[in-house]
Design a protein around this motif. Structure first.
Motif, PDB file in Angstrom:
ATOM      1  N   GLY A  45       0.767  -1.302   0.082  1.00 31.04           N
ATOM      2  CA  GLY A  45       0.140  -0.202  -0.093  1.00 31.04           C
ATOM      3  C   GLY A  45       0.911   1.254  -0.050  1.00 31.04           C
ATOM      4  N   THR A  46       0.367   2.423   0.392  1.00 33.08           N
ATOM      5  CA  THR A  46       1.400   3.556   0.697  1.00 33.08           C
ATOM      6  C   THR A  46       1.926   3.471   1.757  1.00 33.08           C
ATOM      7  OG1 THR A  46      -0.831   4.583   1.920  1.00 33.08           O
ATOM      8  CG2 THR A  46      -0.714   4.621  -0.559  1.00 33.08           C
ATOM      9  N   LEU A  47       2.914   4.606   1.697  1.00 33.61           N
ATOM     10  CA  LEU A  47       3.766   4.718   3.132  1.00 33.61           C
ATOM     11  C   LEU A  47       3.206   5.434   4.039  1.00 33.61           C
ATOM     12  CD1 LEU A  47       6.911   6.223   0.830  1.00 33.61           C
ATOM     13  CD2 LEU A  47       6.641   3.726   1.875  1.00 33.61           C
ATOM     14  N   ASP A  48       3.496   4.867   5.348  1.00 29.09           N
ATOM     15  CA  ASP A  48       2.976   5.236   6.673  1.00 29.09           C
ATOM     16  C   ASP A  48       3.438   6.763   6.831  1.00 29.09           C
ATOM     17  OD1 ASP A  48       1.538   3.097   7.178  1.00 29.09           O
ATOM     18  OD2 ASP A  48       3.009   2.369   8.475  1.00 29.09           O
ATOM     19  N   ALA A  49       2.689   7.879   7.312  1.00 31.50           N
ATOM     20  CA  ALA A  49       3.075   8.978   7.232  1.00 31.50           C
ATOM     21  C   ALA A  49       4.116   9.106   8.494  1.00 31.50           C
ATOM     22  CB  ALA A  49       1.891  10.078   7.852  1.00 31.50           C
TER      23      ALA A  49
END
Length: 151
Positions: A45-49
């Motif tokens: 998925g996307t990167l964690d903030a």
């Protein structure tokens, strides 16, 4: 022949800057938002903030690539972007193998050198930097230093 090539130089440099900025920004957008066919996070998925260093690298890619694409603050944005790609190559990729072809660091190395070139050449044609310089010059204010463009 050489005179024609010299005349086209700022335009080719402008297109180079646009393409490099677009590709870099797209990579950052893919990492941050999972769009444009990319999902760079470790879980697919996307990167964690705030995750170090990937999220910060993706923000630099998106913002730096966007600025380079527009030709706005090109030298500064290219300098930061080049440094981030040097970091990516030496601290992420090179620990796996020496050569970029072996360690998957080819994109990092290419982006690093492309942005370093833009630090020294400036935005070329079609950049917002040039519009701002012209607007400032017509008002009679001091114009910031720009790399000379050969005609």
């Amino acid at each position: 022949m050489s005179a024609r090539l010299n005349h086209a130089q700022p335009y080719v440099l402008g297109f180079f800057r646009i393409v490099v900025g677009l590709l870099f920004a797209a990579h950052g957008a893919a990492s941050l938002f999972g769009i444009l066919g990319g999902a760079a996070g470790t879980d697919g998925g996307t990167l964690d903030a705030g995750a170090w260093p990937g999220w910060y690298a993706a923000v630099i890619q998106l913002v730096g690539g966007g600025l380079v694409l527009l030709g706005l603050g090109t030298r500064a944005a290219a300098f930061v972007s080049s440094g981030s790609m040097a970091y990516a190559y030496f601290h992420v990729h090179q620990e796996h193998a020496l050569w970029p072809i072996q360690n998957g660091g080819e994109p990092s190395a290419m982006f690093c050198w492309a942005f370093l070139l833009l630090v020294f050449t400036g935005s070329g044609a079609f950049g917002l930097d040039r519009l701002l310089v012209r607007r400032t010059a017509t008002r009679g204010e001091r114009v910031p230093d720009q790399a000379p463009v050969t005609a």
